[in-house]
Every structure is written in C-alpha cells, then in structure tokens.
Design a protein around this motif. Structure first.
Motif, short mmCIF file in Angstrom:
data_model
loop_
_atom_site.label_atom_id
_atom_site.label_comp_id
_atom_site.label_asym_id
_atom_site.label_seq_id
_atom_site.Cartn_x
_atom_site.Cartn_y
_atom_site.Cartn_z
N ASP A 106 0.82 -1.21 0.00
CA ASP A 106 0.00 0.00 0.00
C ASP A 106 0.85 1.26 0.00
O ASP A 106 1.98 1.27 0.50
CB ASP A 106 -0.91 0.02 1.23
N THR A 107 0.27 2.32 -0.54
CA THR A 107 0.86 3.66 -0.45
C THR A 107 -0.11 4.56 0.31
O THR A 107 -1.28 4.68 -0.08
CB THR A 107 1.14 4.25 -1.83
N TYR A 108 0.36 5.17 1.38
CA TYR A 108 -0.44 6.12 2.16
C TYR A 108 -0.05 7.52 1.70
O TYR A 108 1.07 7.99 1.96
CB TYR A 108 -0.16 5.95 3.65
N THR A 109 -0.95 8.19 1.01
CA THR A 109 -0.65 9.50 0.43
C THR A 109 -1.19 10.61 1.32
O THR A 109 -2.38 10.63 1.64
CB THR A 109 -1.25 9.61 -0.98
N ILE A 110 -0.30 11.51 1.70
CA ILE A 110 -0.66 12.61 2.59
C ILE A 110 -0.21 13.91 1.93
O ILE A 110 0.99 14.14 1.74
CB ILE A 110 0.00 12.43 3.97
N SER A 111 -1.17 14.70 1.54
CA SER A 111 -0.87 15.99 0.92
C SER A 111 -0.71 17.06 1.98
O SER A 111 -1.09 16.88 3.15
CB SER A 111 -2.00 16.37 -0.05
N GLY A 112 -0.15 18.20 1.59
CA GLY A 112 0.05 19.29 2.52
C GLY A 112 -1.25 19.75 3.14
O GLY A 112 -2.22 20.04 2.43
N GLY A 113 -1.32 19.78 4.47
CA GLY A 113 -2.51 20.18 5.18
C GLY A 113 -3.41 19.03 5.59
O GLY A 113 -4.34 19.21 6.38
N ASP A 114 -3.13 17.82 5.09
CA ASP A 114 -3.97 16.67 5.44
C ASP A 114 -3.82 16.26 6.90
O ASP A 114 -4.74 15.66 7.48
CB ASP A 114 -3.62 15.46 4.56
N ALA A 150 3.61 16.92 -0.54
CA ALA A 150 3.89 18.35 -0.54
C ALA A 150 5.38 18.65 -0.44
O ALA A 150 5.79 19.81 -0.54
CB ALA A 150 3.17 19.02 0.63
N LEU A 151 6.21 17.62 -0.25
CA LEU A 151 7.63 17.84 0.03
C LEU A 151 8.51 17.38 -1.12
O LEU A 151 8.17 16.45 -1.85
CB LEU A 151 8.05 17.09 1.30
N THR A 152 9.65 18.03 -1.26
CA THR A 152 10.65 17.61 -2.24
C THR A 152 11.99 17.29 -1.61
O THR A 152 12.86 16.76 -2.28
CB THR A 152 10.85 18.71 -3.31
N SER A 153 12.18 17.60 -0.33
CA SER A 153 13.48 17.40 0.31
C SER A 153 13.33 16.73 1.66
O SER A 153 12.41 17.05 2.43
CB SER A 153 14.20 18.75 0.49
N ILE A 154 14.24 15.82 1.96
CA ILE A 154 14.27 15.16 3.26
C ILE A 154 14.59 16.16 4.37
O ILE A 154 14.29 15.91 5.55
CB ILE A 154 15.31 14.01 3.26
N ASP A 155 15.15 17.31 4.02
CA ASP A 155 15.43 18.34 5.02
C ASP A 155 14.17 18.84 5.70
O ASP A 155 14.22 19.39 6.80
CB ASP A 155 16.14 19.54 4.37
N ASN A 156 13.02 18.67 5.05
CA ASN A 156 11.76 19.18 5.58
C ASN A 156 11.00 18.16 6.42
O ASN A 156 9.83 18.35 6.73
CB ASN A 156 10.86 19.66 4.44
N LEU A 209 9.62 5.85 2.53
CA LEU A 209 9.13 7.22 2.55
C LEU A 209 9.36 7.79 1.16
O LEU A 209 10.49 7.79 0.65
CB LEU A 209 9.89 8.04 3.59
N LEU A 210 8.28 8.27 0.53
CA LEU A 210 8.36 8.87 -0.79
C LEU A 210 8.07 10.36 -0.68
O LEU A 210 7.12 10.76 0.00
CB LEU A 210 7.35 8.22 -1.75
N LEU A 211 8.87 11.17 -1.33
CA LEU A 211 8.66 12.61 -1.37
C LEU A 211 8.21 13.01 -2.77
O LEU A 211 8.64 12.42 -3.76
CB LEU A 211 9.95 13.35 -1.01
N ASP A 212 7.32 14.00 -2.82
CA ASP A 212 6.80 14.49 -4.09
C ASP A 212 6.20 13.31 -4.87
O ASP A 212 5.34 12.62 -4.37
CB ASP A 212 7.91 15.19 -4.87
N GLU A 213 6.69 13.03 -6.08
CA GLU A 213 6.14 11.94 -6.88
C GLU A 213 6.83 10.61 -6.58
O GLU A 213 6.37 9.55 -7.02
CB GLU A 213 6.26 12.26 -8.37
#
Length: 365
Positions: A106-114, A150-156, A209-213
């Motif tokens: 499974d993939t659990y998708t969480i967008s910014g603000g979810d 919502a993220l593109t970097s592991i720094d976040n 953990l997947l970031l962005d796409e």
C-alpha cells in the motif's frame, strides 16, 4: 523496434527494480497517433531456477500498479479509513485520521494540510494522521510506502520515536514536516507510523518514505527498522537511501553507504559510516553524503563515529565546518584547502566547540 533488442541492464540507483513502459497504441484510420498508450511491465526473472534473476521479461498480462486503486475520502473530519487485501493508494484528507492497511504493498498518500499540526485531535487525543499497518506484505520487494506529496526534500522532515496508544515506548515513528502552503505561510503536518519499530510484528512496518512523486533518487528513502537490545537498538541500512532513527538507548546505527539520514536520539550512540560516492567539494556536500543529525561530541551521552567499514586511519581524518554544518573529510593531499579531499559525512547543525573533538571507534591503520 524489436522488443528483444531492448536493453534494461542499467545500474540501479534506487530500490525500484521494475520498469514500466508506455507503448503507443498505433495509428488511427488517417494514419495519426491518437495519443493513447498501453503500459507494460518489464521485470527481472530467474530463467534457470538457480535463485538468481538473470534476464528481463516483458509481462504482457501483468497488472500495472503505477496508478493504484484509491481508497479513502477527502473529508475535513477525523476519519478511519481501512484498506483491503490488494495494493492500494490510501488517503484520508484533512483531519487527524487513522489509515489502516491490509494486504498488498500500500501507499499512504498525505498531501500538505492533510495532517495539520494545528488541526483537531482524534479520539485518542492524537494530532496528525496515524498509519496502522496490520497486514503488510512481507514478501513484497517494495513493501508499503508513505508518500508526503507536498515535500521535495528530506530536510523538511523531522523524525522522532514515540508512543501514542498502547504500544511500547519509542515503537512508533513520528514524522513532522514543514512546508510553504498555498498562502506562502509556513505550515506543518504530523504523521505517525504506529508500532513501526516492533521487531516481533514486522508486518507493521511501512518500508519506504516517498517525497513528491517518489521517482527520483532523492525522493525515495527506506525507513529502516531493527532489533531491540538491552542497552539500545541496532539498525543497519542497505545500498540505497536510508533513514535510521535510534531511541533513548545506546544505539548502533550502520550506514550501507551512499546517502543516509542517521539520528541516534538519546544515549551514547555509535554511527558506522559506509562508503561515500560523493566526489565534489564541501559546498555541494549537503544532501549528497550521509547526514548525522544529532551528533554529540561531549557530555554523558557523547556519541562515537566508527570508520572501520571503510578502513580509514585516524591521521587522515579532519573536520571542517561551513558555519552551519560540520563535515568529516578524508584528506588525500596536503590539506583541506587544496580541495584534494573526500567528504565522508555531514554532522547536520553541529559546530564543534573549541575543546571538542570527534570520538572515533575502531579506526584502522
């Protein structure tokens, strides 16, 4: 061209080992392509039954799961969303939701603000989303994933081990994100992977953990679990990008090389570094070498760095900082200033004091 002539023998840089190929569906009655494609799966198979995958196979009948079936809703309330036995994309919208995975990867998708950090608590008083994986597919090569869209970097992403319900202390992984919302304001989400570090119930783990796409090298991270010892945990990474998070004990974290995130937590931790592939200068090292986020050089919980896996002697190692982070470098020339050195790892957010030095364990040479 002839598919028999296609060559997929390229060096792997991520844990994604299967190719998906979009093939045009041909020409229409006027000789023009209508823009539609058929998606095919190409995977590595064992053709001689020796246990080693040795050839690429074009599977015309495979169920392609680039786009997983969706389960869930986008309600702004705190909901419980349950998946089934197949691989699914599970999402729950805004609110402090609980997402329960069944079988399949499974993939659990969480967008910014979810999973907003300032949102309402759930029935247990927990703010943020909770992933409760109860039927993980242990035979899957990829495993389950949490996608922070919502993220593109592991720094976040900040990591912490905690307990939120009835699990053991430090068995749950909490991830707190920071990002800029649509209004340009700084916002934060909180995601919990319930009981992720329970070694007796490994099916609870969410492996990636997947970031962005989630397709680029720096967007795919393995969430490493490990074994629990009397004095601390042991976590070991592999060949790809890993996240290794210790608890409050004297943990032993081993990088498999490349780029990893290592965080020991409390206690006197040992960080075993793997080989670094980075050959650039100090200015470009961040994000391209292993990052130790909480190295402590002194005090009752001073940490150790172990270089035995890469066979470097003590006199060849030095520490250089850029005013924000410190970098462990192997000097191969007369000095760091010559640029003739290799950056081995970053001590993120750490600047050593005048009386502090790195603590090394088991250096060779």
């Amino acid at each position: 061209g002839n598919v028999a002539d296609w060559d997929f023998d390229i060096a792997k840089t991520t844990t994604r080992s299967t190719f998906y190929v979009d093939i045009p569906n041909g020409l229409d009655e006027v000789g023009e392509w209508d823009g539609t494609t058929t998606q095919l799966k190409v995977e590595r198979v064992d053709t001689d039954d020796d246990g080693v995958a040795d050839s690429w196979f074009l599977d015309l009948d495979a169920q392609v799961l680039i786009v997983l079936p969706n389960v869930g809703d986008q309600n702004p309330t705190s909901d419980v969303i349950s998946g089934g036995d197949a691989a699914e994309n599970i999402s729950a919208g805004a609110g402090s939701d609980t997402m329960v995975g069944g079988g399949g990867a499974d993939t659990y998708t969480i967008s910014g603000g979810d999973a907003a950090s300032d949102g309402p608590a759930d029935a247990f008083g927990i703010v943020g989303d909770v992933i409760n994986e109860i039927g993980g597919d242990l035979s899957s090569e990829v495993g389950d994933s949490v996608a922070l869209a919502a993220l593109t970097s592991i720094d976040n992403v900040a990591f912490e081990r905690t307990a939120i319900r009835f699990e053991d202390d430090e068995a749950t992984l909490r991830m707190t994100t920071t990002y800029e919302n649509d209004n340009g304001d700084l916002a934060s989400d909180i995601v919990h992977i319930f009981d992720h570090y329970n070694e007796d119930l490994p099916f609870r783990q969410v492996e990636q953990l997947l970031l962005d796409e989630g397709w680029e090298d720096n967007q795919i991270w393995n969430l490493v679990s490990g074994t629990n010892g009397e004095t601390g945990d042991t976590l070991a990474g592999g060949a790809y990008r890993d996240v290794l998070i210790g608890g409050s004990g004297n943990d032993h974290l081993t990088s498999g090389g490349g780029v990893d995130v290592m965080q020991g937590g409390g206690g006197s931790d040992t960080f075993v570094l793997g080989a670094s592939d980075y050959t650039g200068d100090l200015a470009g090292a961040h994000g391209n070498v292993t990052m130790i986020r909480d190295y402590m050089a002194s005090g009752d919980e001073a940490d150790m760095i172990d270089l035995s896996a890469i066979g470097i002697s003590a006199e060849d190692v030095s520490v250089v900082d850029d005013g924000v982070n410190s970098y462990l470098v192997k000097n191969t020339g007369d000095s760091q200033e010559t640029g003739d050195s290799q950056v081995l790892a970053e001590l993120t957010g750490t600047i050593l004091g005048e009386d502090e030095t790195l603590n090394f364990a088991a250096l060779t040479g």
